[in-house]
Scaffold this motif. Structure first.
Motif, mmCIF file in Angstrom:
data_model
loop_
_atom_site.group_PDB
_atom_site.id
_atom_site.type_symbol
_atom_site.label_atom_id
_atom_site.label_comp_id
_atom_site.label_asym_id
_atom_site.label_seq_id
_atom_site.Cartn_x
_atom_site.Cartn_y
_atom_site.Cartn_z
ATOM 1 N N ALA A 173 0.675 -1.302 0.111
ATOM 2 C CA ALA A 173 0.072 -0.062 -0.011
ATOM 3 C C ALA A 173 0.662 1.906 -0.285
ATOM 4 N N ALA A 174 2.130 1.153 0.499
ATOM 5 C CA ALA A 174 2.128 2.341 0.612
ATOM 6 C C ALA A 174 4.231 2.844 -0.093
ATOM 7 N N MET A 175 3.320 1.763 -1.958
ATOM 8 C CA MET A 175 5.073 1.809 -2.855
ATOM 9 C C MET A 175 4.273 2.424 -3.592
ATOM 10 N N SER A 176 5.167 2.969 -4.381
ATOM 11 C CA SER A 176 5.164 3.788 -5.668
ATOM 12 C C SER A 176 4.470 3.701 -7.003
ATOM 13 N N PRO A 177 3.287 3.846 -7.559
ATOM 14 C CA PRO A 177 3.637 3.285 -9.043
ATOM 15 C C PRO A 177 4.366 2.332 -9.764
ATOM 16 N N GLY A 178 4.729 1.061 -10.594
ATOM 17 C CA GLY A 178 5.794 0.462 -10.909
ATOM 18 C C GLY A 178 6.895 0.046 -9.765
ATOM 19 N N GLY A 179 6.803 -0.057 -8.492
ATOM 20 C CA GLY A 179 7.338 -0.219 -7.211
ATOM 21 C C GLY A 179 7.786 -1.782 -7.484
ATOM 22 N N MET A 180 8.647 -2.039 -6.719
ATOM 23 C CA MET A 180 9.180 -3.687 -6.835
ATOM 24 C C MET A 180 9.792 -4.056 -5.876
ATOM 25 N N LEU A 181 8.501 -5.509 -4.813
ATOM 26 C CA LEU A 181 9.019 -6.067 -3.444
ATOM 27 C C LEU A 181 9.901 -7.003 -3.907
ATOM 28 N N ILE A 182 10.235 -7.236 -2.984
ATOM 29 C CA ILE A 182 11.455 -8.503 -3.445
ATOM 30 C C ILE A 182 11.051 -9.484 -1.686
ATOM 31 N N GLU A 183 10.230 -10.141 -1.954
ATOM 32 C CA GLU A 183 10.434 -11.515 -0.734
ATOM 33 C C GLU A 183 11.210 -12.893 -0.684
ATOM 34 N N TYR A 184 12.219 -12.138 0.545
ATOM 35 C CA TYR A 184 13.387 -13.370 0.388
ATOM 36 C C TYR A 184 12.872 -13.981 1.370
#
Length: 150
Positions: A53-64
């Protein structure tokens, strides 16, 4: 929260204690109107939604990682409306590829040699004390790495 001061002293610009603070509002306050561009998350679980929800448009979340014992809900509307990229990562991507592994080793060794990387060692244990080392790790009181010597 017990590690907040140590994290700041080690160079963190911001520390969010997820059990005490609203992750989304803190991230939005830190990142501003543009949102968070990249998220590295080792926990998953319920925090996944406020992170997206706090991410920018086109942002990437890397789950490790998957440290949370709770289910990780898929934030469908955040992903769709912001065109987010969600990516899983395991260290095996590096260690199974000889070229990438060699580059990673060189990066680490060069960083240690020139002082750019400064590992923080919480405590060192002899191999014979491995049970105590595990108990110390499980206590979550350490700040830094636990080293076991052979």
């Amino acid at each position: 929260s017990a590690k907040r001061r140590a994290l700041l002293d080690a160079g963190a610009d911001h520390v969010i204690v997820s059990e005490e603070e609203d992750i989304r509002s803190r991230l939005e306050a830190i990142a501003g109107a543009n949102g968070v561009r990249t998220v590295f998350d080792a926990v998953g679980g319920p925090a996944f939604e406020p992170l997206t929800a706090a991410m920018s448009p086109g942002g990437m979340l890397i789950e490790y990682g998957g440290l949370s014992p709770e289910p990780t809900p898929f934030p469908l509307f955040n992903v769709l409306t912001k065109s987010l990229v969600l990516r899983g990562y395991l260290v095996h991507e590096i260690i199974r590829d000889t070229v990438r592994l060699a580059r990673a080793k060189a990066f680490i060794l060069d960083g240690l040699s020139d002082g750019a990387l400064k590992p923080v060692i919480a405590r060192t244990f002899r191999f014979e004390d491995i049970v105590e080392a595990h108990r110390f790790l499980e206590s979550n009181t350490q700040f830094g790495k636990i080293v076991v010597t052979i």
